[in-house]
Design a protein around this motif. Structure first.
Motif, PDB file in Angstrom:
ATOM      1  N   SER A  15       0.460  -5.495  14.364  1.00  0.00           N
ATOM      2  CA  SER A  15       1.161  -5.502  13.077  1.00  0.00           C
ATOM      3  C   SER A  15       2.150  -6.652  12.988  1.00  0.00           C
ATOM      4  CB  SER A  15       1.897  -4.171  12.875  1.00  0.00           C
ATOM      5  OG  SER A  15       0.985  -3.103  12.801  1.00  0.00           O
ATOM      6  N   TYR A  18       0.114  -9.747  12.350  1.00  0.00           N
ATOM      7  CA  TYR A  18      -0.333  -9.764  10.954  1.00  0.00           C
ATOM      8  C   TYR A  18       0.819 -10.110  10.015  1.00  0.00           C
ATOM      9  CZ  TYR A  18      -5.092  -7.904  11.436  1.00  0.00           C
ATOM     10  OH  TYR A  18      -6.430  -7.754  11.705  1.00  0.00           O
ATOM     11  N   GLY A  78      -0.947   0.184  10.254  1.00  0.00           N
ATOM     12  CA  GLY A  78      -0.916  -1.119   9.602  1.00  0.00           C
ATOM     13  C   GLY A  78       0.252  -1.275   8.653  1.00  0.00           C
ATOM     14  N   ALA A  79       0.851  -0.155   8.213  1.00  0.00           N
ATOM     15  CA  ALA A  79       2.042  -0.241   7.358  1.00  0.00           C
ATOM     16  C   ALA A  79       3.194  -0.935   8.068  1.00  0.00           C
ATOM     17  CB  ALA A  79       2.459   1.160   6.905  1.00  0.00           C
ATOM     18  N   THR A  81       3.022  -3.647   9.381  1.00  0.00           N
ATOM     19  CA  THR A  81       2.947  -5.063   9.023  1.00  0.00           C
ATOM     20  C   THR A  81       3.984  -5.395   7.957  1.00  0.00           C
ATOM     21  OG1 THR A  81       0.598  -5.186   9.569  1.00  0.00           O
ATOM     22  CG2 THR A  81       1.460  -6.844   8.044  1.00  0.00           C
ATOM     23  N   LEU A  82       4.084  -4.535   6.944  1.00  0.00           N
ATOM     24  CA  LEU A  82       5.075  -4.757   5.895  1.00  0.00           C
ATOM     25  C   LEU A  82       6.488  -4.608   6.423  1.00  0.00           C
ATOM     26  CD1 LEU A  82       5.503  -5.375   2.928  1.00  0.00           C
ATOM     27  CD2 LEU A  82       5.345  -2.935   2.455  1.00  0.00           C
ATOM     28  N   THR A 108       9.386   4.445   5.769  1.00  0.00           N
ATOM     29  CA  THR A 108       8.055   4.107   6.272  1.00  0.00           C
ATOM     30  C   THR A 108       7.868   4.551   7.714  1.00  0.00           C
ATOM     31  OG1 THR A 108       7.994   2.189   4.792  1.00  0.00           O
ATOM     32  CG2 THR A 108       6.420   2.225   6.617  1.00  0.00           C
ATOM     33  N   GLY A 163      -7.323  -5.478   0.904  1.00  0.00           N
ATOM     34  CA  GLY A 163      -7.092  -4.308   1.753  1.00  0.00           C
ATOM     35  C   GLY A 163      -8.349  -3.500   1.988  1.00  0.00           C
ATOM     36  N   LEU A 222       1.355  -7.597  -0.516  1.00  0.00           N
ATOM     37  CA  LEU A 222       1.245  -7.109   0.854  1.00  0.00           C
ATOM     38  C   LEU A 222       1.307  -5.592   0.893  1.00  0.00           C
ATOM     39  CD1 LEU A 222       0.995  -7.681   3.840  1.00  0.00           C
ATOM     40  CD2 LEU A 222       3.470  -8.032   3.953  1.00  0.00           C
ATOM     41  N   THR A 226      -1.496  -3.186   2.419  1.00  0.00           N
ATOM     42  CA  THR A 226      -1.106  -2.208   3.435  1.00  0.00           C
ATOM     43  C   THR A 226      -1.533  -0.798   3.072  1.00  0.00           C
ATOM     44  OG1 THR A 226       0.810  -3.593   3.962  1.00  0.00           O
ATOM     45  CG2 THR A 226       0.877  -1.315   4.708  1.00  0.00           C
ATOM     46  N   ASN A 229      -5.780  -0.564   2.718  1.00  0.00           N
ATOM     47  CA  ASN A 229      -6.505  -0.710   3.985  1.00  0.00           C
ATOM     48  C   ASN A 229      -6.730   0.634   4.687  1.00  0.00           C
ATOM     49  OD1 ASN A 229      -6.899  -1.119   6.877  1.00  0.00           O
ATOM     50  ND2 ASN A 229      -6.514  -3.262   6.517  1.00  0.00           N
ATOM     51  N   VAL A 266       7.092   2.043   1.454  1.00  0.00           N
ATOM     52  CA  VAL A 266       6.408   0.788   1.147  1.00  0.00           C
ATOM     53  C   VAL A 266       6.781   0.305  -0.249  1.00  0.00           C
ATOM     54  CG1 VAL A 266       4.146  -0.217   0.677  1.00  0.00           C
ATOM     55  CG2 VAL A 266       4.498   1.124   2.740  1.00  0.00           C
TER      56      VAL A 266
END
Length: 316
Positions: A15, A18, A78-79, A81-82, A108, A163, A222, A226, A229, A266
């Motif tokens: 993450s 990314y 993958g969240a 990543t944000l 998150t 995504g 993004l 997120t 995906n 998010v």
């Protein structure tokens, strides 16, 4: 070591990679937003290849995570990543992380914690068949075509398509990973080759779609990448790969609550754009002193002398 812990650790590092790639892509997209930058020009840009290298590294870590954890566990992570992209983007923009962004990060992380409890399970052992993989690929390609049709303004639709493409690529990757590491069959079977080609197509498509989406900024696109995906990957995992949440009804309720918290976080992370961040206040300069009035010299008035009379009048 526990397979779940290995999957979580690999997902965390993936993450961050990314996130760094997303920030690099957004900065490149911002520089080319007002120019006719074609793919050929991007291929000659060092920044583009740097983002590709970061994405490739993150993808390899993600593949390794899918070997140790199910899609319902790895994809929601993958969240992060944000979460990682927010401070990275703020630092690159020369500003501080706002309070709204900190609250979004906290929500998150809490939501992902709840999902980890319910989604953790044994290492995956099921794979998609060739007809299932082709059906998934065809449906996904049709959906991406609708979302990114010609004339669509770059933004959330392209981000959603990106995504979905990345989520499907992850689901297909798990099939290849499990099939290759299964010692009972050949290393390169027809299924592995076909699915690997599909993975390459969707991974490249997702990368290009995200590059287009980031022309409108980083936060909201993004976020859509997120969120869409894990949804796409989870649908495949639950419907075709037999993955289930832990804990029965209570586990499903906890997962729903965690998903709600993560989605709320998010959305908060996308609420603050660079334009909303107050610029640092500059010290007020003292008011300039008034200019002195110009000096005027007043000369004393001299009484006018009478003109001499004409000679004729003096004679008379």
């Amino acid at each position: 070591m526990n397979a779940t812990l290995v999957a979580v650790a690999l997902s965390l590092v993936s993450s961050v990679a990314y996130a760094a790639a997303a920030v690099a892509q957004e900065r490149l997209a911002a520089r080319t937003a007002h120019t006719d930058a074609s793919l050929v020009r991007l291929l000659g840009t060092g920044a583009w290849w740097g983002s590709v290298l970061l994405n490739a590294s993150a993808a390899l870590l993600h593949v390794a995570a899918l070997k140790y954890g199910p899609l319902t566990l790895v994809q929601p992570l993958g969240a992060l990543t944000l979460v990682a992209a927010v401070p990275l983007g703020a630092r690159m923009a020369g500003r501080q992380v706002t309070g709204v962004e900190w609250r979004g990060t906290a929500l998150t992380l809490l939501g992902l914690g709840a999902l980890l409890v319910t989604a953790s399970g044994p290492a995956p052992d099921d794979t998609l068949s060739i007809p299932e993989a082709l059906a998934v690929a065809g449906t996904t390609a049709a959906l991406i075509g609708v979302l990114s049709r010609r004339g669509a303004k770059p933004g959330l639709r392209h981000a959603t398509a990106s995504g979905v493409a990345s989520g499907v690529a992850s689901a297909l990757t798990q099939t290849v990973t499990v099939a290759v590491t299964d010692r009972s069959g050949p290393l390169l079977s027809v299924k592995v080759i076909v699915v690997a080609l599909l993975i390459a197509a969707f991974a490249a498509g997702g990368l290009l779609l995200s590059q287009t989406a980031y022309r409108g900024g980083l936060g909201a696109p993004l976020a859509m990448v997120t969120l869409s995906n894990p949804v796409a990957a989870a649908i495949i995992g639950v419907t075709l790969l037999g993955e289930r949440l832990q804990g029965g009804i209570a586990g499903m309720l906890l997962a729903a609550a965690g998903a709600t918290l993560a989605a709320r976080g998010v959305l908060l992370l996308t609420r603050t754009s660079p334009e909303d961040v107050p610029a640092p206040q500059q010290p007020e300069s003292p008011a300039p002193a008034p200019e002195p009035a110009p000096l005027r010299v007043v000369l004393p008035s001299v009484p006018a002398q009478p003109e001499p009379a004409p000679a004729a009048l003096r004679a008379s």
